[in-house]
Design an enzyme around this catalytic site. Structure first.
Site, PDB file in Angstrom:
ATOM      1  N   ASP A   6       0.835  -1.213   0.000  1.00 46.32           N
ATOM      2  CA  ASP A   6       0.000   0.000   0.000  1.00 46.32           C
ATOM      3  C   ASP A   6       0.860   1.250   0.000  1.00 46.32           C
ATOM      4  O   ASP A   6       0.432   2.312   0.455  1.00 46.32           O
ATOM      5  CB  ASP A   6      -0.922  -0.004   1.229  1.00 46.32           C
ATOM      6  CG  ASP A   6      -2.031   1.023   1.119  1.00 46.32           C
ATOM      7  OD1 ASP A   6      -2.589   1.417   2.174  1.00 46.32           O
ATOM      8  OD2 ASP A   6      -2.335   1.462  -0.016  1.00 46.32           O
ATOM      9  N   ASP A  53      -3.204  -3.030  -2.537  1.00 48.72           N
ATOM     10  CA  ASP A  53      -4.260  -2.021  -2.567  1.00 48.72           C
ATOM     11  C   ASP A  53      -4.126  -1.183  -3.843  1.00 48.72           C
ATOM     12  O   ASP A  53      -3.059  -1.114  -4.455  1.00 48.72           O
ATOM     13  CB  ASP A  53      -4.149  -1.105  -1.337  1.00 48.72           C
ATOM     14  CG  ASP A  53      -5.374  -0.199  -1.183  1.00 48.72           C
ATOM     15  OD1 ASP A  53      -5.257   0.864  -0.555  1.00 48.72           O
ATOM     16  OD2 ASP A  53      -6.465  -0.550  -1.716  1.00 48.72           O
ATOM     17  N   ASN A  54      -5.219  -0.550  -4.258  1.00 53.91           N
ATOM     18  CA  ASN A  54      -5.213   0.482  -5.311  1.00 53.91           C
ATOM     19  C   ASN A  54      -4.797   0.009  -6.701  1.00 53.91           C
ATOM     20  O   ASN A  54      -4.206   0.786  -7.460  1.00 53.91           O
ATOM     21  CB  ASN A  54      -4.301   1.653  -4.916  1.00 53.91           C
ATOM     22  CG  ASN A  54      -4.553   2.152  -3.534  1.00 53.91           C
ATOM     23  OD1 ASN A  54      -3.691   2.038  -2.659  1.00 53.91           O
ATOM     24  ND2 ASN A  54      -5.742   2.675  -3.299  1.00 53.91           N
ATOM     25  N   GLU A 111     -11.479   4.115  -1.133  1.00 50.90           N
ATOM     26  CA  GLU A 111     -11.901   4.451   0.236  1.00 50.90           C
ATOM     27  C   GLU A 111     -12.765   5.716   0.285  1.00 50.90           C
ATOM     28  O   GLU A 111     -12.455   6.724  -0.301  1.00 50.90           O
ATOM     29  CB  GLU A 111     -10.682   4.618   1.164  1.00 50.90           C
ATOM     30  CG  GLU A 111      -9.580   5.501   0.669  1.00 50.90           C
ATOM     31  CD  GLU A 111      -8.503   4.736  -0.080  1.00 50.90           C
ATOM     32  OE1 GLU A 111      -8.782   3.662  -0.631  1.00 50.90           O
ATOM     33  OE2 GLU A 111      -7.371   5.212  -0.140  1.00 50.90           O
ATOM     34  N   LYS A 160       2.899   3.286  -5.677  1.00 50.31           N
ATOM     35  CA  LYS A 160       2.394   2.239  -6.574  1.00 50.31           C
ATOM     36  C   LYS A 160       3.457   1.770  -7.563  1.00 50.31           C
ATOM     37  O   LYS A 160       3.442   0.622  -7.982  1.00 50.31           O
ATOM     38  CB  LYS A 160       1.136   2.731  -7.308  1.00 50.31           C
ATOM     39  CG  LYS A 160       0.055   3.305  -6.368  1.00 50.31           C
ATOM     40  CD  LYS A 160      -0.196   2.443  -5.128  1.00 50.31           C
ATOM     41  CE  LYS A 160      -0.902   3.235  -4.030  1.00 50.31           C
ATOM     42  NZ  LYS A 160      -0.889   2.506  -2.708  1.00 50.31           N
TER      43      LYS A 160
HETATM   44  O1  LIG Z   1      -0.388   6.700  -3.178  1.00 49.68           O
HETATM   45  C1  LIG Z   1      -0.999   6.124  -2.298  1.00 49.68           C
HETATM   46  N1  LIG Z   1      -0.363   5.573  -1.247  1.00 49.68           N
HETATM   47  C2  LIG Z   1       1.099   5.582  -1.164  1.00 49.68           C
HETATM   48  C3  LIG Z   1       1.726   6.799  -0.562  1.00 49.68           C
HETATM   49  C4  LIG Z   1       1.384   8.074  -0.982  1.00 49.68           C
HETATM   50  C5  LIG Z   1       2.029   9.195  -0.423  1.00 49.68           C
HETATM   51  C6  LIG Z   1       3.014   9.047   0.530  1.00 49.68           C
HETATM   52  C7  LIG Z   1       3.342   7.782   0.933  1.00 49.68           C
HETATM   53  C8  LIG Z   1       4.439   7.668   1.959  1.00 49.68           C
HETATM   54  N2  LIG Z   1       4.618   6.337   2.423  1.00 49.68           N
HETATM   55  C9  LIG Z   1       5.571   5.528   1.849  1.00 49.68           C
HETATM   56  C10 LIG Z   1       6.204   5.873   0.673  1.00 49.68           C
HETATM   57  C11 LIG Z   1       7.177   5.046   0.133  1.00 49.68           C
HETATM   58  C12 LIG Z   1       7.520   3.879   0.792  1.00 49.68           C
HETATM   59  N3  LIG Z   1       8.468   2.915   0.524  1.00 49.68           N
HETATM   60  N4  LIG Z   1       8.440   1.996   1.530  1.00 49.68           N
HETATM   61  C13 LIG Z   1       7.503   2.345   2.408  1.00 49.68           C
HETATM   62  C14 LIG Z   1       6.896   3.545   1.977  1.00 49.68           C
HETATM   63  C15 LIG Z   1       5.917   4.352   2.516  1.00 49.68           C
HETATM   64  C16 LIG Z   1       2.709   6.663   0.402  1.00 49.68           C
HETATM   65  C17 LIG Z   1      -2.487   6.065  -2.316  1.00 49.68           C
HETATM   66  C18 LIG Z   1      -3.168   7.045  -3.054  1.00 49.68           C
HETATM   67  C19 LIG Z   1      -4.575   7.033  -3.101  1.00 49.68           C
HETATM   68  C20 LIG Z   1      -5.296   8.069  -3.875  1.00 49.68           C
HETATM   69  C21 LIG Z   1      -4.892   9.402  -3.835  1.00 49.68           C
HETATM   70  C22 LIG Z   1      -5.574  10.365  -4.565  1.00 49.68           C
HETATM   71  C23 LIG Z   1      -6.682  10.005  -5.324  1.00 49.68           C
HETATM   72  F1  LIG Z   1      -7.365  10.957  -6.014  1.00 49.68           F
HETATM   73  C24 LIG Z   1      -7.087   8.682  -5.374  1.00 49.68           C
HETATM   74  C25 LIG Z   1      -6.402   7.711  -4.652  1.00 49.68           C
HETATM   75  C26 LIG Z   1      -5.303   6.047  -2.406  1.00 49.68           C
HETATM   76  C27 LIG Z   1      -4.601   5.069  -1.678  1.00 49.68           C
HETATM   77  O2  LIG Z   1      -5.270   4.086  -1.012  1.00 49.68           O
HETATM   78  C28 LIG Z   1      -3.200   5.068  -1.637  1.00 49.68           C
HETATM   79  O3  LIG Z   1      -2.565   4.072  -0.936  1.00 49.68           O
HETATM   80 MG   LIG Z   2      -3.964   2.511  -0.510  1.00 54.80          MG
END
Ligand SMILES: O=C(NCc1cccc(CNc2ccc3[nH]ncc3c2)c1)c1cc(-c2ccc(F)cc2)cc(O)c1O
Ligand SMILES: [Mg+2]
Length: 214
Positions: free
Chosen positions: A141, A169-170, A199, A144
């Site tokens: 998650d 997810d996603n 979500e 992506k």
């Molecule tokens: O992008 C997403 N999630 C990932 C994410 C995103 C940002 C920061 C992090 C920082 N955390 C992170 C990063 C890199 C990493 N490497 N190892 C660990 C690790 C941890 C993670 C996401 C977006 C949407 C979404 C947004 C907008 C929209 F319109 C529709 C849908 C819905 C989701 O359910 C999502 O999961």
């Molecule tokens: Mg997600």
């Protein structure tokens, strides 16, 4: 300066949930993010699919890539058997700090280890750091475009065993098209798509479950 969205989510948990009650933490976050302020938690619709896959797998060792505020960490950890553990990887230290507090509020701190850093750096160190052989369950998650490289890394590091379940997810929104191609065209995986919604919205999204065949 003002608060952040994760800080406001933590406040909503502290205000509306009962300490030590994981379900009330989940419900408080879902209520806040559905009625007050959207946030990228796996949410209640896809969360029910996560719960059912998790209950079926009943993992001893689970890995989550992408902790955010700890919502799915709480969903996963609350269903783990005694002595089973979740390791969750979060790159953003501000997210990790909030997640630690939300996981502790749910009373699940003994089952969850939050590791700060990038998955690509941490996955190769997992065996030595945690003395583990392999993971029984992996929830993807995070970014992506990291789903494919990190799945390959988990394979190459011998962290998947015959029967390990990956749940991503996603795969529709925002989408992980390369990941779907990778697991669906790969004889080493048996994949199935679980349709759902993004979500707290009516937009299409879903989870891809892939069993590693060894
Ligand atoms: O992008 C997403 N999630 C990932 C994410 C995103 C940002 C920061 C992090 C920082 N955390 C992170 C990063 C890199 C990493 N490497 N190892 C660990 C690790 C941890 C993670 C996401 C977006 C949407 C979404 C947004 C907008 C929209 F319109 C529709 C849908 C819905 C989701 O359910 C999502 O999961
Ligand atoms: Mg997600």
């Amino acid at each position: 300066t003002g608060s952040s969205r994760p800080q406001r989510i933590l406040k909503a948990v502290q205000k509306n949930a009962t300490k030590g009650d994981p379900q009330s933490v989940i419900s408080a976050i879902d209520y806040y993010c559905r009625h007050k302020e959207w946030a990228m938690n796996v949410g209640d619709d896809k969360g029910l699919i996560l719960d059912s896959v998790l209950t079926e797998v009943n993992p001893s060792m689970a890995l989550e890539l992408g902790t955010y505020c700890g919502y799915s960490s709480v969903r996963i950890a609350r269903l783990l058997s005694p002595n089973s553990k979740l390791i969750t990887v979060e790159f953003n230290p501000a997210f990790a700090a909030i997640a630690r507090q939300i996981i502790a509020y749910a009373g699940l701190q003994d089952k969850v280890t939050i590791v700060e850093g990038a998955s690509g750096d941490l996955i190769p160190k997992m065996k030595e750091r945690f003395g583990l052989k392999s993971f029984d369950f992996v929830f993807l998650d995070h970014w992506k475009d990291r789903y494919v490289p990190d799945t390959k890394l988990l394979e190459d590091c011998g962290l998947l065993r015959k029967g390990t379940v990956l749940l991503a997810d996603n795969v529709i929104c925002p989408g992980a098209p390369e990941y779907l191609k990778y697991v669906r065209n790969n004889p080493r995986y048996e994949s199935r798509y679980y349709p759902s919604v993004l979500e707290y919205t009516k937009a299409e999204d879903g989870l891809e479950k892939s069993v590693f065949l060894g």
